[in-house]
Design a protein around this motif. Structure first.
Motif, PDB file in Angstrom:
ATOM      1  N   ALA A  34     -72.354 -55.864 -17.429  1.00 10.25           N
ATOM      2  CA  ALA A  34     -71.742 -56.369 -16.197  1.00 10.25           C
ATOM      3  C   ALA A  34     -70.265 -56.691 -16.415  1.00 10.25           C
ATOM      4  O   ALA A  34     -69.454 -56.546 -15.483  1.00 10.25           O
ATOM      5  N   GLU A  35     -69.899 -57.082 -17.617  1.00 11.14           N
ATOM      6  CA  GLU A  35     -68.498 -57.378 -17.927  1.00 11.14           C
ATOM      7  C   GLU A  35     -67.626 -56.121 -17.861  1.00 11.14           C
ATOM      8  O   GLU A  35     -66.417 -56.212 -17.683  1.00 11.14           O
ATOM      9  N   LEU A  36     -68.256 -54.970 -18.034  1.00 12.13           N
ATOM     10  CA  LEU A  36     -67.512 -53.704 -18.018  1.00 12.13           C
ATOM     11  C   LEU A  36     -67.471 -53.042 -16.646  1.00 12.13           C
ATOM     12  O   LEU A  36     -66.832 -52.008 -16.478  1.00 12.13           O
ATOM     13  N   ALA A  37     -68.138 -53.626 -15.677  1.00  9.32           N
ATOM     14  CA  ALA A  37     -68.205 -53.024 -14.340  1.00  9.32           C
ATOM     15  C   ALA A  37     -66.823 -52.702 -13.758  1.00  9.32           C
ATOM     16  O   ALA A  37     -66.643 -51.605 -13.202  1.00  9.32           O
ATOM     17  N   GLU A 177     -63.217 -51.990 -26.243  1.00  8.98           N
ATOM     18  CA  GLU A 177     -62.386 -53.187 -26.093  1.00  8.98           C
ATOM     19  C   GLU A 177     -60.967 -52.824 -25.671  1.00  8.98           C
ATOM     20  O   GLU A 177     -60.339 -53.541 -24.896  1.00  8.98           O
ATOM     21  N   SER A 178     -60.483 -51.685 -26.140  1.00 11.28           N
ATOM     22  CA  SER A 178     -59.156 -51.229 -25.740  1.00 11.28           C
ATOM     23  C   SER A 178     -59.111 -50.882 -24.260  1.00 11.28           C
ATOM     24  O   SER A 178     -58.179 -51.268 -23.549  1.00 11.28           O
ATOM     25  N   VAL A 179     -60.123 -50.176 -23.778  1.00  9.18           N
ATOM     26  CA  VAL A 179     -60.200 -49.838 -22.355  1.00  9.18           C
ATOM     27  C   VAL A 179     -60.355 -51.105 -21.527  1.00  9.18           C
ATOM     28  O   VAL A 179     -59.712 -51.265 -20.482  1.00  9.18           O
ATOM     29  N   ARG A 180     -61.163 -52.007 -22.005  1.00  7.72           N
ATOM     30  CA  ARG A 180     -61.399 -53.271 -21.308  1.00  7.72           C
ATOM     31  C   ARG A 180     -60.103 -54.087 -21.217  1.00  7.72           C
ATOM     32  O   ARG A 180     -59.794 -54.666 -20.185  1.00  7.72           O
ATOM     33  N   ALA A 181     -59.350 -54.122 -22.306  1.00  8.19           N
ATOM     34  CA  ALA A 181     -58.102 -54.891 -22.338  1.00  8.19           C
ATOM     35  C   ALA A 181     -57.039 -54.290 -21.419  1.00  8.19           C
ATOM     36  O   ALA A 181     -56.199 -55.013 -20.889  1.00  8.19           O
ATOM     37  N   ALA A 182     -57.081 -52.983 -21.218  1.00 10.65           N
ATOM     38  CA  ALA A 182     -56.110 -52.309 -20.370  1.00 10.65           C
ATOM     39  C   ALA A 182     -56.379 -52.507 -18.889  1.00 10.65           C
ATOM     40  O   ALA A 182     -55.518 -52.245 -18.053  1.00 10.65           O
ATOM     41  N   GLN A 183     -57.593 -52.974 -18.560  1.00  8.78           N
ATOM     42  CA  GLN A 183     -57.967 -53.173 -17.163  1.00  8.78           C
ATOM     43  C   GLN A 183     -57.237 -54.381 -16.583  1.00  8.78           C
ATOM     44  O   GLN A 183     -57.276 -55.457 -17.168  1.00  8.78           O
ATOM     45  N   PRO A 184     -56.545 -54.205 -15.455  1.00  2.00           N
ATOM     46  CA  PRO A 184     -55.880 -55.351 -14.821  1.00  2.00           C
ATOM     47  C   PRO A 184     -56.896 -56.432 -14.451  1.00  2.00           C
ATOM     48  O   PRO A 184     -57.998 -56.124 -14.025  1.00  2.00           O
ATOM     49  N   ARG A 185     -56.508 -57.654 -14.626  1.00  2.00           N
ATOM     50  CA  ARG A 185     -57.419 -58.771 -14.326  1.00  2.00           C
ATOM     51  C   ARG A 185     -57.221 -59.296 -12.934  1.00  2.00           C
ATOM     52  O   ARG A 185     -56.274 -59.343 -12.336  1.00  2.00           O
TER      53      ARG A 185
END
Length: 185
Positions: A34-37, A177-185
């Protein structure tokens, strides 16, 4: 959400009563999914379903080969006619090809379930699995690998597999984690 709802029902039916700790792990893996949605968009439901079902092959009534990715994928394909992408993700989660090789089942796994084409989803499933404890809590991938070695023993089949797979597992975790970090919050 439809696939995820179905997957939760199937996984609960197979794991909750017979293997409650495995069920807790699967629920934790789904929480990580769910965190990666936000990163996955329309593929988020597929990842959540794979997270819930990735260990379904451990269910005692399904464990025909003793290799849970293969047993789970066969169950999903044969008993449920599940989505092919979902079945392939379950079959290949967390470097399953390397464990299949240790078990003499690599050719069987590859023949029945070709490797998924979507690398991001497979990496994401590795991240979800390798950052979740057996009890369903979040953890570090290094600690998770050490826990697996400690539980099974360094010289066991699973211990040999996980030590061999660790570099690939850590690389998949890092890519996710790299893709996740690149996602705007």
């Amino acid at each position: 959400m439809e696939m995820q709802t179905w997957a939760r029902s199937v996984a609960r039916a197979e794991l909750a009563d017979t293997l409650p700790r495995r069920w807790a792990h699967s629920c934790g893996v789904a929480r990580r999914a769910a965190e990666l949605a936000p990163v996955l968009g329309s593929s988020a439901d597929l990842l959540a379903a794979a997270a819930l079902l990735h260990d379904v092959g451990y269910a005692p009534r399904l464990a025909t080969t003793g290799f849970h990715p293969l047993d789970g994928a066969r169950f999903l394909r044969d008993a449920h006619r599940a989505d092919e992408q979902l079945v392939r993700l379950v079959a290949h989660h967390s470097c399953a090809l390397l464990e299949a090789e240790e078990r003499g089942l690599r050719e069987v796994l590859e023949a029945e379930f070709p490797l998924p084409q979507e690398g991001l989803l497979l990496d994401a499933l590795v991240w979800c699995d390798m950052t979740t404890t057996p009890g369903g809590d979040s953890t570090d991938a290094g600690d998770r690998v050490e826990e697996i070695i400690g539980r099974y023993g360094a010289d066991s089949l699973v211990g040999r597999f996980i030590r061999r797979a660790a570099p690939q597992l850590f690389a998949a975790v890092a890519r996710t984690e790299s893709v996740r970090a690149a996602q705007p919050r």
